[in-house]
Design a protein around this motif. Structure first.
Motif, PDB file in Angstrom:
ATOM      1  N   PRO A  11       0.771  -1.243   0.000  1.00 51.19           N
ATOM      2  CA  PRO A  11       0.000   0.000   0.000  1.00 51.19           C
ATOM      3  C   PRO A  11       0.801   1.291   0.000  1.00 51.19           C
ATOM      4  O   PRO A  11       0.403   2.254  -0.616  1.00 51.19           O
ATOM      5  CB  PRO A  11      -0.834  -0.097   1.267  1.00 51.19           C
ATOM      6  CG  PRO A  11      -0.810  -1.517   1.664  1.00 51.19           C
ATOM      7  CD  PRO A  11       0.445  -2.104   1.108  1.00 51.19           C
ATOM      8  N   VAL A  12       1.935   1.297   0.668  1.00 50.18           N
ATOM      9  CA  VAL A  12       2.659   2.557   0.788  1.00 50.18           C
ATOM     10  C   VAL A  12       4.147   2.320   0.556  1.00 50.18           C
ATOM     11  O   VAL A  12       4.721   1.356   1.041  1.00 50.18           O
ATOM     12  CB  VAL A  12       2.457   3.175   2.192  1.00 50.18           C
ATOM     13  CG1 VAL A  12       3.231   4.462   2.332  1.00 50.18           C
ATOM     14  CG2 VAL A  12       0.989   3.415   2.462  1.00 50.18           C
ATOM     15  N   GLY A  13       4.719   3.215  -0.206  1.00 50.29           N
ATOM     16  CA  GLY A  13       6.167   3.205  -0.410  1.00 50.29           C
ATOM     17  C   GLY A  13       6.729   4.545   0.032  1.00 50.29           C
ATOM     18  O   GLY A  13       5.984   5.462   0.386  1.00 50.29           O
ATOM     19  N   THR A  18      12.014  12.815  -2.661  1.00 53.34           N
ATOM     20  CA  THR A  18      11.034  13.855  -2.324  1.00 53.34           C
ATOM     21  C   THR A  18      10.611  13.806  -0.868  1.00 53.34           C
ATOM     22  O   THR A  18       9.800  14.615  -0.436  1.00 53.34           O
ATOM     23  CB  THR A  18       9.781  13.730  -3.208  1.00 53.34           C
ATOM     24  OG1 THR A  18       9.178  12.447  -2.971  1.00 53.34           O
ATOM     25  CG2 THR A  18      10.124  13.887  -4.674  1.00 53.34           C
ATOM     26  N   ASP A  19      11.163  12.839  -0.105  1.00 54.07           N
ATOM     27  CA  ASP A  19      10.814  12.663   1.295  1.00 54.07           C
ATOM     28  C   ASP A  19       9.294  12.580   1.466  1.00 54.07           C
ATOM     29  O   ASP A  19       8.701  13.298   2.265  1.00 54.07           O
ATOM     30  CB  ASP A  19      11.384  13.806   2.153  1.00 54.07           C
ATOM     31  CG  ASP A  19      11.260  13.501   3.648  1.00 54.07           C
ATOM     32  OD1 ASP A  19      11.358  12.317   4.025  1.00 54.07           O
ATOM     33  OD2 ASP A  19      11.041  14.454   4.425  1.00 54.07           O
ATOM     34  N   SER A  20       8.683  11.693   0.669  1.00 57.49           N
ATOM     35  CA  SER A  20       7.222  11.571   0.727  1.00 57.49           C
ATOM     36  C   SER A  20       6.793  10.122   0.558  1.00 57.49           C
ATOM     37  O   SER A  20       7.533   9.291   0.036  1.00 57.49           O
ATOM     38  CB  SER A  20       6.583  12.430  -0.366  1.00 57.49           C
ATOM     39  OG  SER A  20       6.992  11.964  -1.637  1.00 57.49           O
ATOM     40  N   LEU A  21       5.579   9.851   1.000  1.00 55.30           N
ATOM     41  CA  LEU A  21       4.982   8.541   0.815  1.00 55.30           C
ATOM     42  C   LEU A  21       4.384   8.478  -0.584  1.00 55.30           C
ATOM     43  O   LEU A  21       3.849   9.464  -1.087  1.00 55.30           O
ATOM     44  CB  LEU A  21       3.901   8.293   1.863  1.00 55.30           C
ATOM     45  CG  LEU A  21       4.381   8.254   3.310  1.00 55.30           C
ATOM     46  CD1 LEU A  21       3.202   8.070   4.253  1.00 55.30           C
ATOM     47  CD2 LEU A  21       5.380   7.123   3.511  1.00 55.30           C
ATOM     48  N   MET A  25       2.685  -0.692  -5.523  1.00 53.10           N
ATOM     49  CA  MET A  25       2.238  -1.400  -6.715  1.00 53.10           C
ATOM     50  C   MET A  25       0.974  -2.203  -6.444  1.00 53.10           C
ATOM     51  O   MET A  25       0.679  -2.555  -5.304  1.00 53.10           O
ATOM     52  CB  MET A  25       3.350  -2.301  -7.254  1.00 53.10           C
ATOM     53  CG  MET A  25       3.606  -3.540  -6.451  1.00 53.10           C
ATOM     54  SD  MET A  25       4.771  -4.676  -7.245  1.00 53.10           S
ATOM     55  CE  MET A  25       6.244  -3.724  -7.236  1.00 53.10           C
ATOM     56  N   THR A  26       0.243  -2.480  -7.513  1.00 53.41           N
ATOM     57  CA  THR A  26      -0.993  -3.240  -7.386  1.00 53.41           C
ATOM     58  C   THR A  26      -0.681  -4.732  -7.322  1.00 53.41           C
ATOM     59  O   THR A  26       0.421  -5.176  -7.676  1.00 53.41           O
ATOM     60  CB  THR A  26      -1.920  -2.986  -8.587  1.00 53.41           C
ATOM     61  OG1 THR A  26      -1.286  -3.493  -9.759  1.00 53.41           O
ATOM     62  CG2 THR A  26      -2.251  -1.512  -8.729  1.00 53.41           C
ATOM     63  N   LYS A  27      -1.671  -5.500  -6.896  1.00 50.19           N
ATOM     64  CA  LYS A  27      -1.513  -6.952  -6.894  1.00 50.19           C
ATOM     65  C   LYS A  27      -1.281  -7.455  -8.320  1.00 50.19           C
ATOM     66  O   LYS A  27      -0.495  -8.364  -8.539  1.00 50.19           O
ATOM     67  CB  LYS A  27      -2.743  -7.626  -6.301  1.00 50.19           C
ATOM     68  CG  LYS A  27      -2.855  -7.472  -4.813  1.00 50.19           C
ATOM     69  CD  LYS A  27      -4.058  -8.218  -4.289  1.00 50.19           C
ATOM     70  CE  LYS A  27      -4.180  -8.068  -2.786  1.00 50.19           C
ATOM     71  NZ  LYS A  27      -5.343  -8.798  -2.255  1.00 50.19           N
ATOM     72  N   ARG A  28      -1.967  -6.847  -9.286  1.00 50.18           N
ATOM     73  CA  ARG A  28      -1.802  -7.248 -10.685  1.00 50.18           C
ATOM     74  C   ARG A  28      -0.344  -7.075 -11.121  1.00 50.18           C
ATOM     75  O   ARG A  28       0.244  -7.958 -11.745  1.00 50.18           O
ATOM     76  CB  ARG A  28      -2.722  -6.423 -11.577  1.00 50.18           C
ATOM     77  CG  ARG A  28      -2.649  -6.797 -13.033  1.00 50.18           C
ATOM     78  CD  ARG A  28      -3.595  -5.916 -13.833  1.00 50.18           C
ATOM     79  NE  ARG A  28      -3.756  -6.410 -15.172  1.00 50.18           N
ATOM     80  CZ  ARG A  28      -3.638  -5.670 -16.257  1.00 50.18           C
ATOM     81  NH1 ARG A  28      -3.345  -4.385 -16.164  1.00 50.18           N
ATOM     82  NH2 ARG A  28      -3.818  -6.193 -17.447  1.00 50.18           N
TER      83      ARG A  28
END
Length: 75
Positions: A11-13, A18-21, A25-28
């Motif tokens: 869900p989150v990387g 950019t020091d940001s979340l 990637m999707t399951k697909r």
């Protein structure tokens, strides 16, 4: 629990530049990567890399369809 192509595998990387979340990637995408890795390891022969990638995406879609059906066979 149903599986959809757009569900997030991760869900989150985090983007260090950019020091940001960022959205993961999707399951697909994840399934296609894993399938493509298997095709590469198996030394399967393809006309080109695009054919291998198309097969991996098609197989990922089939896997998701089966998982979604098994989660809710009456839908």
């Amino acid at each position: 629990m149903s599986t959809r192509r757009s569900d997030s595998a991760f869900p989150v990387g985090y983007n260090r530049d950019t020091d940001s979340l960022v959205e993961g990637m999707t399951k697909r995408e994840y399934f296609a990567i894993m399938i493509m890795q298997g095709l590469t390891t198996a030394n399967a022969k393809f006309e080109d890399e695009y054919q291998k990638a198309r097969l991996a995406v098609t197989e990922a879609d089939a896997l998701i369809d089966i998982l979604a059906y098994e989660a809710n066979p009456k839908a």
